[in-house]
Design a protein around this motif. Structure first.
Motif, PDB file in Angstrom:
ATOM      1  N   VAL A 165      38.686  44.398  50.649  1.00 20.73           N
ATOM      2  CA  VAL A 165      37.620  43.872  49.795  1.00 20.73           C
ATOM      3  C   VAL A 165      37.213  44.917  48.762  1.00 20.73           C
ATOM      4  N   LYS A 166      37.139  46.171  49.168  1.00 19.15           N
ATOM      5  CA  LYS A 166      36.790  47.246  48.248  1.00 19.15           C
ATOM      6  C   LYS A 166      37.831  47.353  47.128  1.00 19.15           C
ATOM      7  N   GLU A 167      39.094  47.222  47.490  1.00 21.50           N
ATOM      8  CA  GLU A 167      40.173  47.281  46.496  1.00 21.50           C
ATOM      9  C   GLU A 167      40.044  46.121  45.508  1.00 21.50           C
ATOM     10  N   GLN A 168      39.750  44.921  46.024  1.00 20.32           N
ATOM     11  CA  GLN A 168      39.551  43.758  45.148  1.00 20.32           C
ATOM     12  C   GLN A 168      38.366  44.002  44.210  1.00 20.32           C
ATOM     13  N   TYR A 169      37.280  44.506  44.768  1.00 25.32           N
ATOM     14  CA  TYR A 169      36.077  44.781  43.989  1.00 25.32           C
ATOM     15  C   TYR A 169      36.393  45.752  42.858  1.00 25.32           C
ATOM     16  N   GLU A 170      37.070  46.853  43.179  1.00 22.67           N
ATOM     17  CA  GLU A 170      37.393  47.857  42.163  1.00 22.67           C
ATOM     18  C   GLU A 170      38.295  47.275  41.079  1.00 22.67           C
ATOM     19  N   TYR A 171      39.256  46.457  41.477  1.00 16.59           N
ATOM     20  CA  TYR A 171      40.162  45.838  40.514  1.00 16.59           C
ATOM     21  C   TYR A 171      39.374  44.972  39.522  1.00 16.59           C
ATOM     22  N   TYR A 172      38.537  44.059  40.061  1.00 20.42           N
ATOM     23  CA  TYR A 172      37.793  43.162  39.194  1.00 20.42           C
ATOM     24  C   TYR A 172      36.716  43.902  38.403  1.00 20.42           C
ATOM     25  N   ARG A 173      36.110  44.898  38.984  1.00 20.87           N
ATOM     26  CA  ARG A 173      35.121  45.699  38.258  1.00 20.87           C
ATOM     27  C   ARG A 173      35.779  46.353  37.048  1.00 20.87           C
ATOM     28  N   ASN A 174      36.949  46.951  37.283  1.00 26.34           N
ATOM     29  CA  ASN A 174      37.653  47.612  36.179  1.00 26.34           C
ATOM     30  C   ASN A 174      38.084  46.616  35.113  1.00 26.34           C
ATOM     31  N   LYS A 175      38.514  45.420  35.534  1.00 30.09           N
ATOM     32  CA  LYS A 175      38.906  44.395  34.559  1.00 30.09           C
ATOM     33  C   LYS A 175      37.700  43.928  33.744  1.00 30.09           C
ATOM     34  N   LEU A 176      36.589  43.694  34.419  1.00 27.64           N
ATOM     35  CA  LEU A 176      35.410  43.180  33.734  1.00 27.64           C
ATOM     36  C   LEU A 176      34.731  44.219  32.856  1.00 27.64           C
TER      37      LEU A 176
END
Length: 193
Positions: free
Chosen positions: A175-186
């Motif tokens: 979940v942390k990896e998903q969060y970081e991915y989407y945070r960086n994209k957004l």
């Protein structure tokens, strides 16, 4: 189950027969408190004198509890994966078959299986189920390779659900990896020149 394997009742031994070293033994009480789906070691042992009178689960046999305080306690199973035979208590049956033992152990935790066990249970001071009645229980018998695959998938779920030290941290990391991915994209903006 009687068409795909045989049931052998264990032999009587008591808690005072259990020692720290000797021949591995599976006491029915430990089936509720110590074991999960599989085991290759026992928490207790019996001495050679008691061991001579016992019946044994060999590697890849399944030990099934046949006595308990209520109907819901009956039928739980343990795939014995130990290299050394283990003496089995008389409140259990040893199920010998060509089935994948880990698959059988999972099946013996299912609702459909336990519904059948409750139907055959004898209620008294202690509830029990006979080997004859266990033999009447119907379980799925897919091809061996599929049994292995199903057990493997269920093992992974078991780990995720029941092992907080493995499952929860792995889930948190994902979940942390998903969060970081989407945070960086957004939060990535094109610079305006």
């Amino acid at each position: 189950m009687g068409e795909i394997g045989t049931f052998i009742r264990g032999k009587r031994f008591v808690r005072t027969d259990i020692v720290d070293n000797g021949v591995p033994c599976i006491h029915y009480g430990d089936m509720y408190t110590h074991y999960g789906l599989y085991a290759d070691k026992t928490p207790g042992f019996i001495n050679d004198d008691v061991a001579k009178k016992m019946r044994y689960a060999n590697k890849n046999d399944v030990v099934i509890v046949a006595a308990g305080e209520n109907k819901d306690d009956l039928g739980n199973a343990l795939a014995w994966l130990g290299d050394e035979p283990a003496a089995v208590h008389d409140a259990c049956f040893i199920f010998k078959s060509e089935m994948y033992p880990n698959f059988v152990s999972h099946v013996c935790r299912s609702l459909k299986y336990h519904k059948q066990i409750r139907m055959y249970a004898n209620e008294a001071k202690i509830c029990s189920v006979s080997g004859t009645d266990l033999a009447k229980v119907i379980i799925p018998v897919p091809e061996y390779e599929l049994q292995v695959k199903i057990a493997s998938i269920l093992d992974r779920f078991e780990t995720l659900v029941n092992d907080l030290t493995t499952g929860l941290p792995a889930e948190i990391a994902a979940v942390k990896e998903q969060y970081e991915y989407y945070r960086n994209k957004l939060l990535t903006f094109k610079q305006i020149a």
